[in-house]
Motif scaffolding. Sequence first.
Motif, PDB file in Angstrom:
ATOM      1  N   VAL A  22     -36.175  86.169  -3.762  1.00 46.77           N
ATOM      2  CA  VAL A  22     -34.841  85.755  -3.771  1.00 46.77           C
ATOM      3  C   VAL A  22     -34.976  84.347  -4.296  1.00 46.77           C
ATOM      4  O   VAL A  22     -35.774  83.599  -3.842  1.00 46.77           O
ATOM      5  N   GLN A  23     -33.869  84.291  -4.992  1.00 45.38           N
ATOM      6  CA  GLN A  23     -33.473  82.739  -5.493  1.00 45.38           C
ATOM      7  C   GLN A  23     -32.736  81.892  -4.372  1.00 45.38           C
ATOM      8  O   GLN A  23     -31.777  82.215  -4.045  1.00 45.38           O
ATOM      9  N   VAL A  24     -33.455  80.934  -4.148  1.00 49.76           N
ATOM     10  CA  VAL A  24     -32.620  80.144  -2.949  1.00 49.76           C
ATOM     11  C   VAL A  24     -32.460  78.528  -3.815  1.00 49.76           C
ATOM     12  O   VAL A  24     -33.098  77.989  -4.249  1.00 49.76           O
ATOM     13  N   PHE A  25     -31.017  78.434  -3.813  1.00 51.54           N
ATOM     14  CA  PHE A  25     -30.593  77.085  -4.309  1.00 51.54           C
ATOM     15  C   PHE A  25     -30.213  76.232  -3.037  1.00 51.54           C
ATOM     16  O   PHE A  25     -29.762  76.860  -2.211  1.00 51.54           O
ATOM     17  N   TYR A  26     -30.724  75.251  -3.251  1.00 50.51           N
ATOM     18  CA  TYR A  26     -30.774  74.216  -2.040  1.00 50.51           C
ATOM     19  C   TYR A  26     -30.207  72.707  -2.521  1.00 50.51           C
ATOM     20  O   TYR A  26     -31.066  72.352  -3.361  1.00 50.51           O
ATOM     21  N   PRO A  27     -29.596  71.727  -1.706  1.00 50.27           N
ATOM     22  CA  PRO A  27     -29.543  70.661  -2.230  1.00 50.27           C
ATOM     23  C   PRO A  27     -30.815  69.763  -1.921  1.00 50.27           C
ATOM     24  O   PRO A  27     -31.511  69.892  -1.002  1.00 50.27           O
ATOM     25  N   ALA A  28     -31.220  68.803  -2.715  1.00 49.20           N
ATOM     26  CA  ALA A  28     -32.111  67.699  -2.454  1.00 49.20           C
ATOM     27  C   ALA A  28     -32.286  67.245  -1.187  1.00 49.20           C
ATOM     28  O   ALA A  28     -33.575  66.868  -0.444  1.00 49.20           O
ATOM     29  N   LYS A  29     -31.006  66.893  -0.474  1.00 48.35           N
ATOM     30  CA  LYS A  29     -31.029  66.286   0.729  1.00 48.35           C
ATOM     31  C   LYS A  29     -31.112  67.091   2.144  1.00 48.35           C
ATOM     32  O   LYS A  29     -31.203  66.496   3.324  1.00 48.35           O
ATOM     33  N   LEU A  30     -31.332  68.287   1.792  1.00 47.27           N
ATOM     34  CA  LEU A  30     -31.420  69.297   2.959  1.00 47.27           C
ATOM     35  C   LEU A  30     -32.892  69.034   3.800  1.00 47.27           C
ATOM     36  O   LEU A  30     -33.923  68.689   3.045  1.00 47.27           O
ATOM     37  N   GLN A  31     -32.838  68.724   4.948  1.00 46.67           N
ATOM     38  CA  GLN A  31     -34.004  68.774   5.809  1.00 46.67           C
ATOM     39  C   GLN A  31     -34.382  69.686   6.804  1.00 46.67           C
ATOM     40  O   GLN A  31     -33.394  70.458   7.174  1.00 46.67           O
ATOM     41  N   ILE A  32     -35.451  69.765   7.237  1.00 45.79           N
ATOM     42  CA  ILE A  32     -35.787  70.781   8.370  1.00 45.79           C
ATOM     43  C   ILE A  32     -35.704  69.861   9.458  1.00 45.79           C
ATOM     44  O   ILE A  32     -36.183  68.823   9.583  1.00 45.79           O
ATOM     45  N   LYS A  33     -35.343  70.513  10.723  1.00 48.04           N
ATOM     46  CA  LYS A  33     -35.154  69.962  11.942  1.00 48.04           C
ATOM     47  C   LYS A  33     -36.366  69.708  12.493  1.00 48.04           C
ATOM     48  O   LYS A  33     -37.279  70.205  12.236  1.00 48.04           O
ATOM     49  N   GLU A  34     -36.501  68.539  13.299  1.00 47.96           N
ATOM     50  CA  GLU A  34     -37.655  68.258  14.094  1.00 47.96           C
ATOM     51  C   GLU A  34     -38.191  69.386  15.001  1.00 47.96           C
ATOM     52  O   GLU A  34     -37.377  70.179  15.614  1.00 47.96           O
ATOM     53  N   GLY A  35     -39.333  69.663  15.010  1.00 49.50           N
ATOM     54  CA  GLY A  35     -39.780  70.835  15.904  1.00 49.50           C
ATOM     55  C   GLY A  35     -40.167  72.233  15.075  1.00 49.50           C
ATOM     56  O   GLY A  35     -40.348  73.045  15.462  1.00 49.50           O
TER      57      GLY A  35
END
Length: 113
Positions: free
Chosen positions: A68-81
């Motif tokens: 699957v092609q996933v388009f996402y913004p550069a500022k997307l972050q993973i939550k701590e944990g």
Amino acid sequence: MFEIDSDALVFITKHVQAVTIALNFQPAIGGCACSKNSITGSYIPGIALGQPQAGEEQRFHQIECQGVQVFYPAKLQIKEGFSHIRITRKNVLWWSWLELQGAKAIPMIDKGG
């Protein structure tokens, strides 16, 4: 960075071969008058089937995940944990939609003056 649950993968590939994750601004209401810093709102991650709208593609990074092609913004972050962002499928009766787990909301703070 991403993992797609099996139910979500079936749902996505049944419709299209792509999803777009966007950061949608949600304004905050109220706040503490005793602080010169206040949260004016947050950018909340949301997901939709398909590619970004024509002309918007340059605002997104693109990666292939499980076909699957996933388009996402550069500022997307993973939550701590969390080690990654998981794409899941939710359903109630005959409605189905995609949700994100482990994607961090980004607060906007007004430092006052």
